[in-house]
Design a protein around this motif. Structure first.
Motif, PDB file in Angstrom:
ATOM      1  N   VAL A 138      50.078  93.865   7.887  1.00  0.00           N
ATOM      2  CA  VAL A 138      50.154  93.277   8.892  1.00  0.00           C
ATOM      3  C   VAL A 138      51.601  92.925   9.290  1.00  0.00           C
ATOM      4  O   VAL A 138      52.184  92.954  10.412  1.00  0.00           O
ATOM      5  CB  VAL A 138      49.365  91.982   8.948  1.00  0.00           C
ATOM      6  CG1 VAL A 138      49.511  91.140  10.490  1.00  0.00           C
ATOM      7  CG2 VAL A 138      47.660  92.480   9.131  1.00  0.00           C
ATOM      8  N   ALA A 139      52.169  92.296   8.203  1.00  0.00           N
ATOM      9  CA  ALA A 139      53.697  91.749   8.533  1.00  0.00           C
ATOM     10  C   ALA A 139      54.664  93.107   8.755  1.00  0.00           C
ATOM     11  O   ALA A 139      55.408  93.073   9.836  1.00  0.00           O
ATOM     12  CB  ALA A 139      54.335  91.041   7.270  1.00  0.00           C
TER      13      ALA A 139
ATOM     14  N   PRO B 236      35.286  91.614  -0.809  1.00  0.00           N
ATOM     15  CA  PRO B 236      34.951  92.382   0.353  1.00  0.00           C
ATOM     16  C   PRO B 236      35.363  93.679   0.268  1.00  0.00           C
ATOM     17  O   PRO B 236      34.406  94.418   1.210  1.00  0.00           O
ATOM     18  CB  PRO B 236      36.126  91.579   1.484  1.00  0.00           C
ATOM     19  CG  PRO B 236      36.279  90.286   0.937  1.00  0.00           C
ATOM     20  CD  PRO B 236      36.410  90.425  -0.521  1.00  0.00           C
ATOM     21  N   GLU B 237      36.248  94.364  -0.696  1.00  0.00           N
ATOM     22  CA  GLU B 237      36.550  95.605  -0.472  1.00  0.00           C
ATOM     23  C   GLU B 237      35.384  96.186  -1.062  1.00  0.00           C
ATOM     24  O   GLU B 237      35.256  97.848  -1.027  1.00  0.00           O
ATOM     25  CB  GLU B 237      37.767  95.795  -1.305  1.00  0.00           C
ATOM     26  CG  GLU B 237      39.049  95.583  -0.941  1.00  0.00           C
ATOM     27  CD  GLU B 237      39.440  93.860  -0.699  1.00  0.00           C
ATOM     28  OE1 GLU B 237      38.659  93.266  -1.463  1.00  0.00           O
ATOM     29  OE2 GLU B 237      40.528  93.654  -0.395  1.00  0.00           O
ATOM     30  N   ASN B 238      34.515  95.862  -2.112  1.00  0.00           N
ATOM     31  CA  ASN B 238      33.414  96.735  -2.524  1.00  0.00           C
ATOM     32  C   ASN B 238      32.042  95.683  -2.591  1.00  0.00           C
ATOM     33  O   ASN B 238      31.317  95.700  -3.595  1.00  0.00           O
ATOM     34  CB  ASN B 238      33.689  97.232  -3.930  1.00  0.00           C
ATOM     35  CG  ASN B 238      33.957  95.964  -4.763  1.00  0.00           C
ATOM     36  OD1 ASN B 238      34.022  94.971  -4.598  1.00  0.00           O
ATOM     37  ND2 ASN B 238      34.172  96.350  -6.197  1.00  0.00           N
TER      38      ASN B 238
ATOM     39  N   SER C 185      58.566  88.981   8.508  1.00  0.00           N
ATOM     40  CA  SER C 185      58.244  88.941   6.976  1.00  0.00           C
ATOM     41  C   SER C 185      56.986  88.236   6.685  1.00  0.00           C
ATOM     42  O   SER C 185      56.116  87.660   7.588  1.00  0.00           O
ATOM     43  CB  SER C 185      59.382  87.994   6.479  1.00  0.00           C
ATOM     44  OG  SER C 185      59.194  86.743   7.033  1.00  0.00           O
ATOM     45  N   LYS C 186      56.539  88.369   5.653  1.00  0.00           N
ATOM     46  CA  LYS C 186      55.164  87.585   5.279  1.00  0.00           C
ATOM     47  C   LYS C 186      55.270  86.225   5.282  1.00  0.00           C
ATOM     48  O   LYS C 186      54.492  85.432   5.713  1.00  0.00           O
ATOM     49  CB  LYS C 186      54.726  87.849   3.767  1.00  0.00           C
ATOM     50  CG  LYS C 186      54.198  89.151   3.544  1.00  0.00           C
ATOM     51  CD  LYS C 186      53.785  89.408   1.909  1.00  0.00           C
ATOM     52  CE  LYS C 186      52.465  88.771   1.839  1.00  0.00           C
ATOM     53  NZ  LYS C 186      51.937  89.105   0.679  1.00  0.00           N
ATOM     54  N   TYR C 187      56.560  85.442   5.149  1.00  0.00           N
ATOM     55  CA  TYR C 187      56.514  84.223   5.233  1.00  0.00           C
ATOM     56  C   TYR C 187      56.518  83.837   6.633  1.00  0.00           C
ATOM     57  O   TYR C 187      55.684  82.835   7.116  1.00  0.00           O
ATOM     58  CB  TYR C 187      58.014  83.633   4.913  1.00  0.00           C
ATOM     59  CG  TYR C 187      58.598  82.050   5.206  1.00  0.00           C
ATOM     60  CD1 TYR C 187      58.083  81.169   4.429  1.00  0.00           C
ATOM     61  CD2 TYR C 187      59.031  81.940   6.323  1.00  0.00           C
ATOM     62  CE1 TYR C 187      58.214  79.850   4.760  1.00  0.00           C
ATOM     63  CE2 TYR C 187      59.404  80.484   6.695  1.00  0.00           C
ATOM     64  CZ  TYR C 187      58.788  79.629   5.868  1.00  0.00           C
ATOM     65  OH  TYR C 187      59.150  78.220   6.256  1.00  0.00           O
TER      66      TYR C 187
ATOM     67  N   THR D 223      42.368  92.524   0.724  1.00  0.00           N
ATOM     68  CA  THR D 223      43.709  92.259  -0.376  1.00  0.00           C
ATOM     69  C   THR D 223      44.858  92.970   0.342  1.00  0.00           C
ATOM     70  O   THR D 223      44.625  94.234   0.728  1.00  0.00           O
ATOM     71  CB  THR D 223      43.099  93.052  -1.584  1.00  0.00           C
ATOM     72  OG1 THR D 223      42.086  92.463  -2.120  1.00  0.00           O
ATOM     73  CG2 THR D 223      44.328  93.078  -2.846  1.00  0.00           C
ATOM     74  N   LYS D 224      46.096  92.543   0.058  1.00  0.00           N
ATOM     75  CA  LYS D 224      47.460  92.988   0.492  1.00  0.00           C
ATOM     76  C   LYS D 224      47.359  93.258   2.012  1.00  0.00           C
ATOM     77  O   LYS D 224      48.005  94.100   2.617  1.00  0.00           O
ATOM     78  CB  LYS D 224      47.662  94.442  -0.514  1.00  0.00           C
ATOM     79  CG  LYS D 224      47.924  94.114  -1.681  1.00  0.00           C
ATOM     80  CD  LYS D 224      48.060  95.529  -2.490  1.00  0.00           C
ATOM     81  CE  LYS D 224      48.488  95.133  -3.846  1.00  0.00           C
ATOM     82  NZ  LYS D 224      48.734  96.391  -4.642  1.00  0.00           N
TER      83      LYS D 224
END
Length: 215
Positions: free
Chosen positions: A196-197, A34-36, A203-205, A190-191
């Motif tokens: 967002v976290a 999606p980035e390119n 946390s990402k969890y 990506t990332k």
């Protein structure tokens, strides 16, 4: 002839037919992330994009819907806008291969800003005071230059949806905001989970556990 060659031929024809105010974009969802995802674009000055730029919100949303449901319906004649205020009439066509796998997206973005100005001028001449005004169902979505800008806008939209500043959000508010982002396809970037976290102070969890709550 390969799918991409056919789509390029169609794109060239559409651009020639409708002129320099009509941007035609081909996204490759098979070979690109999606980035390119943009592999071919004509009249990119309409949105300021170029080959190698990332997906729009409509594309991310389509990818998320396809990932979740396995089906897609073309979106025709809806409004979008650029980050410098142009209003576009857009259509998005989803191209599958012989195995029914989503491979390409053909997007058509026609700049109708000047036409709307003319329409407004004419309307002011013919409008009657007792005539009901039609209200649009929703505001046009912005077409961004890259997915990082798009992610920022989606995060801001999630906060507006909840209607509460992040420092004052309850757990339920954050769950609502994060699930909006998930449904919009934000986590295909990506990332994006890290950003967002951090933005919501979790946390990402915890982030992905909030996504799982509404599954």
């Amino acid at each position: 002839m390969a799918y991409l060659d056919i789509l390029r031929q169609i794109a060239d024809g559409l651009a020639a037919q409708f002129g320099e105010n009509c941007e035609i974009v081909i996204h490759d969802l098979h070979e690109r992330s999606p980035e390119n995802s943009i592999v071919y674009i004509i009249n990119g000055h309409v949105t300021g994009r170029k080959t190698g730029d990332g997906s729009s919100g409509a594309v991310l949303n389509a990818l998320k819907h396809y990932e979740k449901h396995g089906t897609l319906t073309d979106r025709l004649a809806y409004l979008t806008k650029t980050d410098n205020g142009k209003i576009l009439k857009s259509s998005t066509l989803y191209i599958k291969d012989e195995t029914e796998t989503l491979r390409y997206i053909l997007s058509i973005n026609y700049d109708i800003t000047s036409l709307l100005a003319i329409e407004t001028s004419i309307h002011s001449l013919i409008a009657c005071h007792d005539r009901d005004e039609e209200k649009p169902d929703s505001s046009p979505k912005t077409i961004t230059h890259d997915v990082n800008q798009l992610l920022d806008e989606l995060i801001e939209e999630s906060v507006r949806l909840v209607g509460v500043p992040v420092p004052l959000m309850s757990k339920e508010d954050k769950i609502k905001a994060i699930n909006f982002l998930n449904d919009a396809g934000a986590f295909l970037i990506t990332k994006s989970g890290d950003k967002v976290a951090k933005y919501f102070g979790i946390s990402k969890y915890t982030l992905y556990s909030y996504v799982d709550i509404n599954k």
